[in-house]
Design a protein around this motif. Structure first.
Motif, short mmCIF file in Angstrom:
data_model
loop_
_atom_site.label_atom_id
_atom_site.label_comp_id
_atom_site.label_asym_id
_atom_site.label_seq_id
_atom_site.Cartn_x
_atom_site.Cartn_y
_atom_site.Cartn_z
N ASP A 28 0.95 -1.21 0.07
CA ASP A 28 -0.12 -0.04 0.02
C ASP A 28 0.98 1.30 -0.24
O ASP A 28 0.44 2.35 -0.43
CB ASP A 28 -0.98 -0.03 1.11
N TYR A 29 2.09 1.13 0.51
CA TYR A 29 3.22 2.31 0.57
C TYR A 29 3.92 2.51 -0.57
O TYR A 29 4.72 3.28 -0.80
CB TYR A 29 3.78 2.10 1.99
N LEU A 30 3.78 1.72 -1.61
CA LEU A 30 4.45 1.49 -2.80
C LEU A 30 4.20 2.68 -3.97
O LEU A 30 4.83 2.77 -5.05
CB LEU A 30 4.68 0.14 -3.18
N LYS A 31 3.29 3.48 -3.74
CA LYS A 31 2.84 4.59 -4.75
C LYS A 31 3.93 5.70 -4.65
O LYS A 31 3.88 6.31 -5.84
CB LYS A 31 1.29 4.91 -4.46
N THR A 32 4.55 5.81 -3.85
CA THR A 32 5.44 6.81 -3.85
C THR A 32 6.85 6.63 -4.10
O THR A 32 7.28 5.52 -3.93
CB THR A 32 5.74 7.64 -2.32
#
Length: 201
Positions: A28-32
């Motif tokens: 979920d945190y890999l978008k950045t």
């Protein structure tokens, strides 16, 4: 990249084997693509309950370990996918050193590229360090990269081995670009000679 010479800080015990990169930083945190702000997502599936509140049983939520700088973990740390967000999250939280008996290759390499020191020790030494780390607020370790030693709260020390090239990179605080720029004059000289010898290129 910040230099790594000597680090003294609280060591948090995480005696779990096969901690993969999805556990370190969930997808979920890999978008950045930013290296900052990921500390809040570090181990989030274990750190937080379903309602978003903190899980008081997770080690990094315990008062003694909230500012841990060192992680003492089980075998095969950093396995799974190759996401570089994993060392980014550790660094953003404040962890500069991870100690284990073994690491997944890609994670191990990514640590050096981001200023984190991954240390491989024997199972016997890990057991000693895990015991030190379980002392709560007294779980203070000193990691001396120049001397290649880990000193525990009682003064005992453990020697560790590291590739000289990787050691130099951390001591000097060199990322890949900075390492390349160290050879700037040699690269420029080569390019000038190549242009003169092969002007058609």
């Amino acid at each position: 990249m910040e230099k790594f010479t000597k680090l003294t800080g609280v060591a948090a015990p995480l005696p779990v084997i096969n901690i993969d990169t999805d556990m370190i930083i969930p997808k979920d945190y890999l978008k950045t693509i930013k290296r900052t702000g990921l500390g809040k997502g570090l181990f989030s599936e274990a750190r937080y309950n379903d309602d978003g509140t903190e899980n008081p049983d997770f080690v990094l939520n315990k008062p003694a370990y909230r500012n841990a700088k060192i992680l003492v973990a089980g075998d095969n740390f950093g396995c799974g996918s190759s996401r570089e967000h994993a060392p980014w999250a550790l660094l953003d939280f404040g962890i500069r050193c991870v100690i284990s008996t073994s690491f997944a290759d890609i994670f191990y390499n990514n640590c050096f590229k981001n200023g984190i020191l991954p240390i491989v020790v024997s199972p016997e030494d890990l057991e000693k360090l895990m015991d030190d780390a379980e002392r709560g607020a007294n779980a203070i370790l000193t990691v001396d990269l120049e001397a290649q030693e880990i000193t525990g709260p009682d003064g005992g020390s453990i020697h560790f081995d590291i590739d000289p090239g990787r050691r130099h990179i951390l001591l000097e605080g060199l990322d890949d670009i900075a390492s390349t720029l160290k050879s700037d004059s040699a690269i420029s000289s080569f390019e000038s000679k190549t242009s003169a010898q092969r002007p058609w290129l």
